[in-house]
Every structure is written in structure tokens, then in C-alpha cells.
Design a protein around this motif. Structure first.
Motif, PDB file in Angstrom:
ATOM      1  N   MET A   1      -8.805  52.575 -66.253  1.00  0.00           N
ATOM      2  CA  MET A   1      -9.002  53.830 -65.525  1.00  0.00           C
ATOM      3  C   MET A   1     -10.108  53.684 -64.472  1.00  0.00           C
ATOM      4  SD  MET A   1      -7.860  56.868 -65.299  1.00  0.00           S
ATOM      5  CE  MET A   1      -8.284  58.466 -64.682  1.00  0.00           C
ATOM      6  N   ILE A   2     -11.223  53.042 -64.873  1.00  0.00           N
ATOM      7  CA  ILE A   2     -12.337  52.826 -63.940  1.00  0.00           C
ATOM      8  C   ILE A   2     -11.894  51.898 -62.810  1.00  0.00           C
ATOM      9  CG2 ILE A   2     -14.638  51.837 -63.667  1.00  0.00           C
ATOM     10  CD1 ILE A   2     -15.240  52.702 -66.525  1.00  0.00           C
ATOM     11  N   LYS A   3     -11.124  50.860 -63.177  1.00  0.00           N
ATOM     12  CA  LYS A   3     -10.658  49.910 -62.175  1.00  0.00           C
ATOM     13  C   LYS A   3      -9.732  50.596 -61.171  1.00  0.00           C
ATOM     14  CE  LYS A   3      -8.587  45.369 -61.603  1.00  0.00           C
ATOM     15  NZ  LYS A   3      -8.389  44.050 -62.177  1.00  0.00           N
ATOM     16  N   ARG A   4      -8.843  51.444 -61.653  1.00  0.00           N
ATOM     17  CA  ARG A   4      -7.919  52.160 -60.754  1.00  0.00           C
ATOM     18  C   ARG A   4      -8.675  53.099 -59.823  1.00  0.00           C
ATOM     19  NH1 ARG A   4      -4.620  52.099 -57.152  1.00  0.00           N
ATOM     20  NH2 ARG A   4      -3.303  53.916 -56.830  1.00  0.00           N
ATOM     21  N   LEU A   5      -9.680  53.764 -60.348  1.00  0.00           N
ATOM     22  CA  LEU A   5     -10.508  54.653 -59.536  1.00  0.00           C
ATOM     23  C   LEU A   5     -11.230  53.861 -58.453  1.00  0.00           C
ATOM     24  CD1 LEU A   5     -11.399  57.622 -59.265  1.00  0.00           C
ATOM     25  CD2 LEU A   5     -13.339  57.081 -60.762  1.00  0.00           C
ATOM     26  N   PHE A   6     -11.767  52.707 -58.846  1.00  0.00           N
ATOM     27  CA  PHE A   6     -12.425  51.802 -57.898  1.00  0.00           C
ATOM     28  C   PHE A   6     -11.451  51.403 -56.795  1.00  0.00           C
ATOM     29  CE2 PHE A   6     -13.315  47.532 -56.391  1.00  0.00           C
ATOM     30  CZ  PHE A   6     -14.676  47.539 -56.134  1.00  0.00           C
ATOM     31  N   ASP A   7     -10.224  51.017 -57.194  1.00  0.00           N
ATOM     32  CA  ASP A   7      -9.207  50.590 -56.231  1.00  0.00           C
ATOM     33  C   ASP A   7      -8.865  51.697 -55.240  1.00  0.00           C
ATOM     34  OD1 ASP A   7      -8.982  48.019 -57.231  1.00  0.00           O
ATOM     35  OD2 ASP A   7      -7.244  48.460 -58.493  1.00  0.00           O
ATOM     36  N   ILE A   8      -8.667  52.909 -55.749  1.00  0.00           N
ATOM     37  CA  ILE A   8      -8.296  54.032 -54.880  1.00  0.00           C
ATOM     38  C   ILE A   8      -9.400  54.338 -53.870  1.00  0.00           C
ATOM     39  CG2 ILE A   8      -7.843  56.517 -54.803  1.00  0.00           C
ATOM     40  CD1 ILE A   8      -6.456  56.218 -57.538  1.00  0.00           C
ATOM     41  N   ILE A   9     -10.615  54.467 -54.380  1.00  0.00           N
ATOM     42  CA  ILE A   9     -11.746  54.839 -53.519  1.00  0.00           C
ATOM     43  C   ILE A   9     -12.007  53.784 -52.446  1.00  0.00           C
ATOM     44  CG2 ILE A   9     -14.239  55.224 -53.447  1.00  0.00           C
ATOM     45  CD1 ILE A   9     -13.953  56.520 -56.247  1.00  0.00           C
ATOM     46  N   PHE A  10     -12.096  52.513 -52.872  1.00  0.00           N
ATOM     47  CA  PHE A  10     -12.493  51.475 -51.923  1.00  0.00           C
ATOM     48  C   PHE A  10     -11.353  51.015 -51.011  1.00  0.00           C
ATOM     49  CE2 PHE A  10     -16.085  51.414 -54.783  1.00  0.00           C
ATOM     50  CZ  PHE A  10     -17.138  51.289 -53.886  1.00  0.00           C
ATOM     51  N   SER A  11     -10.109  51.153 -51.461  1.00  0.00           N
ATOM     52  CA  SER A  11      -9.002  50.842 -50.559  1.00  0.00           C
ATOM     53  C   SER A  11      -8.911  51.904 -49.464  1.00  0.00           C
ATOM     54  CB  SER A  11      -7.674  50.741 -51.314  1.00  0.00           C
ATOM     55  OG  SER A  11      -7.348  51.961 -51.952  1.00  0.00           O
ATOM     56  N   LEU A  12      -9.151  53.156 -49.828  1.00  0.00           N
ATOM     57  CA  LEU A  12      -9.144  54.243 -48.835  1.00  0.00           C
ATOM     58  C   LEU A  12     -10.283  54.068 -47.838  1.00  0.00           C
ATOM     59  CD1 LEU A  12      -7.889  56.857 -47.842  1.00  0.00           C
ATOM     60  CD2 LEU A  12      -9.344  58.102 -49.455  1.00  0.00           C
ATOM     61  N   ILE A  13     -11.470  53.759 -48.363  1.00  0.00           N
ATOM     62  CA  ILE A  13     -12.617  53.498 -47.481  1.00  0.00           C
ATOM     63  C   ILE A  13     -12.314  52.318 -46.554  1.00  0.00           C
ATOM     64  CG2 ILE A  13     -15.010  52.673 -47.413  1.00  0.00           C
ATOM     65  CD1 ILE A  13     -15.483  54.265 -50.013  1.00  0.00           C
ATOM     66  N   GLY A  14     -11.727  51.259 -47.129  1.00  0.00           N
ATOM     67  CA  GLY A  14     -11.391  50.081 -46.336  1.00  0.00           C
ATOM     68  C   GLY A  14     -10.394  50.385 -45.234  1.00  0.00           C
ATOM     69  N   LEU A  15      -9.362  51.163 -45.564  1.00  0.00           N
ATOM     70  CA  LEU A  15      -8.358  51.511 -44.563  1.00  0.00           C
ATOM     71  C   LEU A  15      -8.970  52.334 -43.423  1.00  0.00           C
ATOM     72  CD1 LEU A  15      -5.365  52.343 -46.930  1.00  0.00           C
ATOM     73  CD2 LEU A  15      -5.411  50.520 -45.209  1.00  0.00           C
ATOM     74  N   ILE A  16      -9.879  53.219 -43.781  1.00  0.00           N
ATOM     75  CA  ILE A  16     -10.538  54.046 -42.754  1.00  0.00           C
ATOM     76  C   ILE A  16     -11.463  53.188 -41.884  1.00  0.00           C
ATOM     77  CG2 ILE A  16     -12.187  55.925 -42.369  1.00  0.00           C
ATOM     78  CD1 ILE A  16     -11.022  57.224 -44.955  1.00  0.00           C
ATOM     79  N   LEU A  17     -12.294  52.365 -42.525  1.00  0.00           N
ATOM     80  CA  LEU A  17     -13.249  51.532 -41.783  1.00  0.00           C
ATOM     81  C   LEU A  17     -12.561  50.494 -40.903  1.00  0.00           C
ATOM     82  CD1 LEU A  17     -16.049  50.821 -44.445  1.00  0.00           C
ATOM     83  CD2 LEU A  17     -16.173  52.338 -42.464  1.00  0.00           C
ATOM     84  N   PHE A  18     -11.469  49.914 -41.428  1.00  0.00           N
ATOM     85  CA  PHE A  18     -10.788  48.847 -40.696  1.00  0.00           C
ATOM     86  C   PHE A  18      -9.692  49.355 -39.770  1.00  0.00           C
ATOM     87  CE2 PHE A  18     -12.295  46.147 -44.348  1.00  0.00           C
ATOM     88  CZ  PHE A  18     -13.082  45.292 -43.591  1.00  0.00           C
TER      89      PHE A  18
END
Length: 196
Positions: A1-18
Motif C-alpha cells: 500500500m505504501i509502495k503504491r502510494l509512493f508510485d502514484i505521488i512520485f510518478s505524477l510529480i515526475g510527469l508534471i516536472l518532466f
């Protein structure tokens, strides 16, 4: 659950930043050669199910019909921009989409194509019990895989008999000790490998 939350948050941040970089790469790809910006390839994911992996297209259209393995830094199927994207792993950036939608994670065994998964033994298939990732131990160890394949007249044989078995060992090492801490270490090592 923590890993999935990490994936969602940081993939979204990554898509926005990149996003600016992604748009620039997409534009350059469209200018350089005909074909789609993304290359969607079927890979085998968790629970032995197929999914489409997102990558920037680095080859001329139809090149995958001439073989699934890329051989050396001067494979004639690879475009000029493709060489640059592959060298700095920028062709992998669209996999943030896969992470966001949930068929991949940041860290996990790199997903194989079905052709090579069919060679897995029953014990090897335990690798498919976890979600595949953008990076893992094998990605770091075999960062220059294409250069290794260039050294032989039979790349397919080298991959099946030498490289793939070593990747499987590294993948099993990962799934036998899955933790957020190990994922963080792998991410840091991946960044170091790209910078070097």
C-alpha cells in the motif's frame, strides 16, 4: 500500500516536472523520422499478464520485426535521436505513465517480452509475483547490455544463455528482500549509473 502510494505521488510529480522535456522530445522525434512518438510494446507483468509498456520510439518504424534485441551503439535500426535517448535512458521516461496507471512500479524486475518469459522455469516465474519496475538490480548491472550483445555473432544465444540467467538471479534477489529502503537504494544507484 505504501509502495503504491509512493508510485502514484512520485510518478505524477515526475510527469508534471518532466512535461516540458517530454514535449520537446516528442517534437524532435516527429521532426526526425516518420512514425508515432511512443513505442508501445507488449511485456509480461505481475501474475503473468501482458500489458503495454510506454517508451519513446527510438527506432525506425517496423524495426522490431527484425529482432527484439538491440545490438551495439550503432544498430542501424536506431534513429540519431534514438541513440541519444537510449544513452541517457530518456526513452524510459514515458514509463512514468505505466507507474501512474498501476501496471508498473518505480522499482521491480524489468518486464520481459513474452518470447523470453516462455523460457522461464517454474521457479523463475516467481519473478512474476511482483509488479515489474522501471529499474532494478539487473538494469544497473546490464546498463550496457546492447554493447555486450555487439560482441558476438549470435546475440540471441548470448542473451538466453548468459545475460537472461544472470538477470533472473538478480530479480530473485530483489523479490526475496522487497522493502521501501531497498527500493530507495536501487533508485539512487540507478541515478548514479546514469550520471556516470
Amino acid at each position: 500500500m505504501i509502495k503504491r502510494l509512493f508510485d502514484i505521488i512520485f510518478s505524477l510529480i515526475g510527469l508534471i516536472l518532466f512535461l516540458p522535456l517530454l514535449l520537446i522530445i516528442a517534437l524532435v522525434l516527429k521532426i526526425e523520422s516518420k512514425g508515432p512518438v511512443f513505442y508501445l510494446q507488449s511485456r509480461v507483468g505481475k501474475n503473468n499478464t501482458d500489458f503495454k509498456i510506454f517508451k519513446f520510439r527510438t527506432m525506425y518504424v517496423g524495426s522490431d520485426k527484425k529482432g527484439l534485441l538491440t545490438v551495439g551503439d550503432k544498430d542501424p535500426r536506431v534513429t540519431n535521436v534514438g541513440y541519444f535517448l537510449r544513452k541517457y535512458k530518456l526513452d524510459e521516461l514515458p514509463q512514468l505513465i505505466n507507474v501512474f496507471i498501476g501496471n508498473m512500479s518505480f522499482v521491480g524486475p524489468r518486464p520481459e517480452v513474452r518470447k523470453y518469459v516462455d523460457y522461464y522455469s517454474n521457479s523463475d516465474k516467481e519473478i512474476l509475483s511482483v509488479k515489474p519496475g522501471i529499474t532494478d538490480y539487473a538494469s544497473i548491472e546490464f546498463r550496457d547490455e546492447a554493447e555486450l550483445l555487439k560482441t558476438t555473432n549470435n546475440p540471441e544465444k548470448l542473451y538466453l544463455e548468459t545475460i537472461m540467467p544472470q538477470k533472473i538471479i538478480l530479480n530473485k534477489k530483489y523479490i526475496n528482500d522487497v522493502s521501501i529502503f531497498n527500493d530507495f537504494k536501487i533508485i539512487v544507484k540507478t541515478i548514479e549509473a546514469i550520471v556516470k
